[in-house]
Structure formats: C-alpha cells, structure tokens
Design a protein around this motif. Sequence first.
Motif, PDB file in Angstrom:
ATOM      1  N   GLY A 162       4.686   4.078  -3.828  1.00  0.00           N
ATOM      2  CA  GLY A 162       3.820   4.361  -2.684  1.00  0.00           C
ATOM      3  C   GLY A 162       4.564   4.947  -1.501  1.00  0.00           C
ATOM      4  O   GLY A 162       5.642   4.481  -1.139  1.00  0.00           O
ATOM      5  N   ALA A 163       3.953   6.004  -0.896  1.00  0.00           N
ATOM      6  CA  ALA A 163       4.587   6.705   0.235  1.00  0.00           C
ATOM      7  C   ALA A 163       3.864   6.439   1.549  1.00  0.00           C
ATOM      8  O   ALA A 163       3.822   7.292   2.432  1.00  0.00           O
ATOM      9  N   GLU A 180       4.280   8.362  -5.825  1.00  0.00           N
ATOM     10  CA  GLU A 180       3.045   8.274  -5.027  1.00  0.00           C
ATOM     11  C   GLU A 180       1.898   8.857  -5.850  1.00  0.00           C
ATOM     12  O   GLU A 180       1.970  10.003  -6.288  1.00  0.00           O
ATOM     13  N   ARG A 181       0.842   8.078  -5.984  1.00  0.00           N
ATOM     14  CA  ARG A 181      -0.247   8.529  -6.885  1.00  0.00           C
ATOM     15  C   ARG A 181      -1.110   9.642  -6.275  1.00  0.00           C
ATOM     16  O   ARG A 181      -1.788  10.353  -6.993  1.00  0.00           O
ATOM     17  N   SER A 206      -6.155   7.399   5.394  1.00  0.00           N
ATOM     18  CA  SER A 206      -5.891   5.952   5.328  1.00  0.00           C
ATOM     19  C   SER A 206      -6.432   5.331   6.603  1.00  0.00           C
ATOM     20  O   SER A 206      -6.397   5.956   7.669  1.00  0.00           O
ATOM     21  N   SER A 215       2.827  -0.264  -2.480  1.00  0.00           N
ATOM     22  CA  SER A 215       1.578   0.377  -2.920  1.00  0.00           C
ATOM     23  C   SER A 215       0.358  -0.055  -2.121  1.00  0.00           C
ATOM     24  O   SER A 215      -0.766   0.305  -2.466  1.00  0.00           O
ATOM     25  N   GLY A 248       4.928  -4.589   2.865  1.00  0.00           N
ATOM     26  CA  GLY A 248       3.651  -4.279   3.529  1.00  0.00           C
ATOM     27  C   GLY A 248       2.456  -4.931   2.866  1.00  0.00           C
ATOM     28  O   GLY A 248       2.490  -6.093   2.450  1.00  0.00           O
ATOM     29  N   PHE A 307      -1.874  -9.171   3.407  1.00  0.00           N
ATOM     30  CA  PHE A 307      -2.570  -8.510   4.512  1.00  0.00           C
ATOM     31  C   PHE A 307      -3.505  -9.521   5.150  1.00  0.00           C
ATOM     32  O   PHE A 307      -4.302 -10.164   4.473  1.00  0.00           O
ATOM     33  N   SER A 339      -4.178  -5.028  14.938  1.00  0.00           N
ATOM     34  CA  SER A 339      -3.459  -3.797  14.542  1.00  0.00           C
ATOM     35  C   SER A 339      -2.036  -4.094  14.080  1.00  0.00           C
ATOM     36  O   SER A 339      -1.092  -3.345  14.386  1.00  0.00           O
ATOM     37  N   SER A 340      -1.869  -5.175  13.363  1.00  0.00           N
ATOM     38  CA  SER A 340      -0.517  -5.601  12.988  1.00  0.00           C
ATOM     39  C   SER A 340      -0.040  -5.019  11.650  1.00  0.00           C
ATOM     40  O   SER A 340       1.143  -5.139  11.313  1.00  0.00           O
TER      41      SER A 340
HETATM   42  P1  FAD Z   1      -0.392   1.970   2.444  1.00  0.00           P
HETATM   43  O1  FAD Z   1      -0.374   2.630   3.757  1.00  0.00           O
HETATM   44  O2  FAD Z   1      -1.699   1.539   1.905  1.00  0.00           O
HETATM   45  O3  FAD Z   1       0.298   2.940   1.387  1.00  0.00           O
HETATM   46  C1  FAD Z   1       0.306   2.626   0.009  1.00  0.00           C
HETATM   47  C2  FAD Z   1       0.517   3.889  -0.795  1.00  0.00           C
HETATM   48  O4  FAD Z   1       0.715   3.515  -2.168  1.00  0.00           O
HETATM   49  C3  FAD Z   1      -0.691   4.813  -0.774  1.00  0.00           C
HETATM   50  O5  FAD Z   1      -0.315   6.113  -0.362  1.00  0.00           O
HETATM   51  C4  FAD Z   1      -1.215   4.771  -2.229  1.00  0.00           C
HETATM   52  O6  FAD Z   1      -1.744   6.022  -2.632  1.00  0.00           O
HETATM   53  C5  FAD Z   1       0.046   4.427  -3.003  1.00  0.00           C
HETATM   54  N1  FAD Z   1      -0.242   3.789  -4.299  1.00  0.00           N
HETATM   55  C6  FAD Z   1      -1.154   2.816  -4.552  1.00  0.00           C
HETATM   56  N2  FAD Z   1      -1.143   2.479  -5.863  1.00  0.00           N
HETATM   57  C7  FAD Z   1      -0.201   3.259  -6.453  1.00  0.00           C
HETATM   58  C8  FAD Z   1       0.280   3.392  -7.796  1.00  0.00           C
HETATM   59  N3  FAD Z   1      -0.236   2.674  -8.801  1.00  0.00           N
HETATM   60  N4  FAD Z   1       1.287   4.277  -8.043  1.00  0.00           N
HETATM   61  C9  FAD Z   1       1.799   5.040  -7.039  1.00  0.00           C
HETATM   62  N5  FAD Z   1       1.366   4.970  -5.751  1.00  0.00           N
HETATM   63  C10 FAD Z   1       0.383   4.081  -5.455  1.00  0.00           C
HETATM   64  N6  FAD Z   1      -2.901  -1.492  10.629  1.00  0.00           N
HETATM   65  C11 FAD Z   1      -2.419  -1.126  11.830  1.00  0.00           C
HETATM   66  O7  FAD Z   1      -1.199  -1.171  12.023  1.00  0.00           O
HETATM   67  N7  FAD Z   1      -3.253  -0.724  12.828  1.00  0.00           N
HETATM   68  C12 FAD Z   1      -4.597  -0.690  12.685  1.00  0.00           C
HETATM   69  O8  FAD Z   1      -5.316  -0.295  13.611  1.00  0.00           O
HETATM   70  C13 FAD Z   1      -5.144  -1.109  11.435  1.00  0.00           C
HETATM   71  N8  FAD Z   1      -6.473  -1.088  11.214  1.00  0.00           N
HETATM   72  C14 FAD Z   1      -6.954  -1.470   9.981  1.00  0.00           C
HETATM   73  C15 FAD Z   1      -8.336  -1.509   9.774  1.00  0.00           C
HETATM   74  C16 FAD Z   1      -8.838  -1.954   8.548  1.00  0.00           C
HETATM   75  C17 FAD Z   1     -10.340  -2.028   8.348  1.00  0.00           C
HETATM   76  C18 FAD Z   1      -7.948  -2.337   7.520  1.00  0.00           C
HETATM   77  C19 FAD Z   1      -8.483  -2.805   6.204  1.00  0.00           C
HETATM   78  C20 FAD Z   1      -6.588  -2.277   7.721  1.00  0.00           C
HETATM   79  C21 FAD Z   1      -6.077  -1.859   8.949  1.00  0.00           C
HETATM   80  N9  FAD Z   1      -4.704  -1.808   9.177  1.00  0.00           N
HETATM   81  C22 FAD Z   1      -4.229  -1.483  10.408  1.00  0.00           C
HETATM   82  C23 FAD Z   1      -3.739  -2.140   8.118  1.00  0.00           C
HETATM   83  C24 FAD Z   1      -3.041  -0.895   7.586  1.00  0.00           C
HETATM   84  O9  FAD Z   1      -3.979  -0.017   7.042  1.00  0.00           O
HETATM   85  C25 FAD Z   1      -2.029  -1.302   6.513  1.00  0.00           C
HETATM   86  O10 FAD Z   1      -1.411  -2.504   6.870  1.00  0.00           O
HETATM   87  C26 FAD Z   1      -0.933  -0.271   6.268  1.00  0.00           C
HETATM   88  O11 FAD Z   1      -1.464   0.964   5.884  1.00  0.00           O
HETATM   89  C27 FAD Z   1       0.027  -0.794   5.194  1.00  0.00           C
HETATM   90  O12 FAD Z   1       0.990   0.159   4.874  1.00  0.00           O
HETATM   91  P2  FAD Z   1       1.662   0.151   3.437  1.00  0.00           P
HETATM   92  O13 FAD Z   1       2.807   1.088   3.513  1.00  0.00           O
HETATM   93  O14 FAD Z   1       1.940  -1.250   3.010  1.00  0.00           O
HETATM   94  O15 FAD Z   1       0.544   0.681   2.427  1.00  0.00           O
END
Ligand code: FAD
Length: 408
Positions: free
Chosen positions: A10-11, A33-34, A41, A160, A291, A296, A302-303
Amino acid sequence: MDQKKVIIIGAGPSGSIAAALLQKKGHQAIILEREVFPRFSIGESLLPQCMAFIEEAGMLQAVIEAGFQLKTGADFLCGDKRSEFYFADKFSPGFETTFQVQRDRFDALLATEAQAQGTVIQWQHQVLGADFSGAKPVLTVCDEQKATYQTEADFVLDASGFGRVLPRLLNLESPTNFPVRQALFTHIEDRISGADYDRKQISIVIHPKMADVWYWLIPFSNGRCSLGIVGEPRLFDGFADNQQAFHALVAEEPNLSALLANAVYDTPINGIKGYSANVSALHGKGYALLGNAGEFLDPVFSSGVTIAMKSASLAADVLDRQFNGQAIDWQRDYAQPLQKGVDTFRTFVTSWYEGGLQDVIFYNQQQPNIKAMICSILAGYAWDERNPYVKNSQNRLNTLVELCRITA
Ligand code: FAD
C-alpha cells in the motif's frame, strides 16, 4: 551489511513515509499498490504533529509548496455555542500548523517523493496471499496484467489501510470497542462568503438534537470543501438513498445551512460504514502492521493520518535497528510506544461520544493552561508524556469533565 529488501503493502501515507525512511537508512523499499494514483481517499484534515514525520521523511518542502489549504486550528460548534482551538496555543513543542489536503493529490505527492528517494512502486499490484512460515516472508501478488507471481522479502510492512491485508490473511482481526458508525460525505463548491469564516480551521459541528451525530467541514484552497456527517447507521434509515439522507441531515443543522446557503453540490455522495477496526497483534515473525491496517478509531479528531505516519516512523526505526543486529522486541519497541498515543486518542474519542469531552470543549470558564494541554492532543501531540492528559489521559480527562460539569 547486505541491503535489506522491505516490501510495503500500500502506497497511502503510512506506506510512503515508511518507504522513504527505510531508503534513507540504506534499505530497499518496494511498495506494492493495488490502485493507480491519483485515487480518492477520505481523511483530508491533517494534524500539526504529522508534519514532523513528513519532515523526517524529507518531504516537507514538497508538501509546503503543493498549495494545500493551511490549517491552524479547529472550530467546534453546537447550536449557538462555539469553541475555537488554535494550535499555536498548544502545550507541546513542535509544528503549529498543518494542511487540509485533497488526498488524491496528497497521497500521490508522498508516493512521488518516496520514489524520488529510491522507492520502487509497483502500481496495480494487489497482494493476495502471504506466507511467513519460511526463513523469509513470501507474498503472492496479482499484477496489472492479472498474472500472479510470488515475491520474497526480508520483512513486510502492511500499510494497506482499510484493505487490511495481513489482518485478514493471518486472522488477526479483533473486535473494536466502538459501535458501528457510518459517514456520508462529498466535496462541494462551498461559495462561503461570510467575513468571519476562517478557511484555516476545520469545523466540527454537533447536530442540534443528537449529541453523538456530528458534521465535518474541511475547506480546501480552491474554493471547495469536504463536507461529511457521522452517526450510527440508524440515523440514515428511512431515507430513499444517501443523497436524500445527506441533504436532509445537513438542512437540520442551522450553522451549516447558513454557511452553505449558496453551495453547489456537484459531486455524488459517498459513504463508508463500520470503519473502526482493531487487531490482536501489530506484529509477528517477518511483519508489522502500519496505520489503518492495524487499528482505526474514529474520524472525529482527524487522527488517522497522524497515527499512520507515527507508526511508519516507529517501524522504520525499529526495523533498521533489527537489520543492524540489535535485539528487538516488537511489542516493547513498536506496539507499546505506538499504543500510547492511540490510547490517548481513544480516551478522547470515547469521551466525545459520551458527551464529557463536549462539555470540556464548550466550557465557558476555560483555564488557558488546561486548554493548551487539550489543544496539544487536538494538534496530534498524543505521545508527549509531559502532557498530563497524555500521561494519565483517562483519569485526568474524567476529573476535568466532572469539574466542568459541576461549575458550568
Ligand atoms: P490508506 O491511506 O488507506 O492507504 C492504503 C493503501 O493500500 C491504499 O492506497 C490501497 O489501495 C492499498 N491497498 C489496499 N489493499 C491492498 C492490497 N491487497 N494490495 C496492495 N495494495 C493495497 N484521517 C485524518 O488524518 N484526517 C481526517 O480528517 C480523517 N477523516 C476520516 C473520515 C472518515 C469517514 C474515515 C473513515 C477516516 C478518516 N481518516 C482521517 C482516517 C484516514 O483516512 C486513514 O487513517 C488514513 O488514510 C490511513 O492511512 P494508511 O496509510 O494506513 O492507509
């Protein structure tokens, strides 16, 4: 030392930040990254604390120059009550401002920066399987031609997000303590003209009749806003569809209705339900979860991105030490330090929905020193144990809630 190969699933923000940090430490980071970026997002309002991780990853200048909306604080509204928190007034040292970002652009920017530092990103490569039983982890991947292949690494970081690849494959899913909640959201051309409206703040608005229902208004730098509403699923029952529910619920809140009187709703309403998630372990032989692939909590403070980046920073450091031959205990060195801040946010989120934190936020005799400590957590400094509301968050917050209620 041989160069170590780390595969990151995941990116998103956690994946790109971890990749850049590992490259800086001399290791080879490969992201699978899929999707292809840019992709939508949710999660658009950052916290000042996350700027430290962006800086650590060597991406600060690029983020500053990208033209995102500056964010300086949070504005809470409930009927005619209003309470503003300016991050510059916070207790903890560190960045005082951050940005409100369109995540398609922001995530693509971080990924490009990670690539510029030597990270290899394989776009449209979806991880389907994982085997940690051998000497090295082996992943099964489906590439952009729909061909399946296997690849080996020295270590795997699961970034991911809601894809929750390793929690699903390794049966690590564990129940969360939060009830199922749902969010409906969209982007609008806001046309807000009020002179006293500050685009540098996120607005968190509480529903006039239901204290556990709230809206976010996150302005961007291009005259558009992200607008969302959060509640338990029964809130959205009885409407024909998301579109109808969204407009009816926005119309019920007078502050938003006035502010958005001229808004143009030009984008479909999107939804996500049951997003709170947890795992039984954040690490195992050959892997760690970053992450949202780990835990979660809730969007209210906004954490999410800040926790995601903190996990990337901690994991990159621990993994580098492991590669350098140090004895590592992932529970002690990664999970527990990460959990400290997550637990601080958990205390705040729980109290928000119980109503206690709302009473603190709208308390009309706020002491500046206490407000600064609360402000620190709202700015994301949830790991700074010099702050009593971090060190002993549950007890301190309960006491403060009682005090505010008695003297209100
Ligand atoms: P992600 O940003 O989700 O990235 C994961 C990546 O992994 C994606 O690009 C996906 O395509 C890829 N992936 C998934 N499965 C696979 C696979 N099988 N193979 C390869 N790649 C894969 N956070 C804030 O900080 N501020 C906010 O205002 C906020 N508002 C939110 C509102 C809502 C309603 C929700 C639900 C969440 C909110 N969040 C907010 C949380 C925020 O969206 C996430 O915490 C954040 O995006 C997490 O980052 P990450 O890098 O862990 O994952």
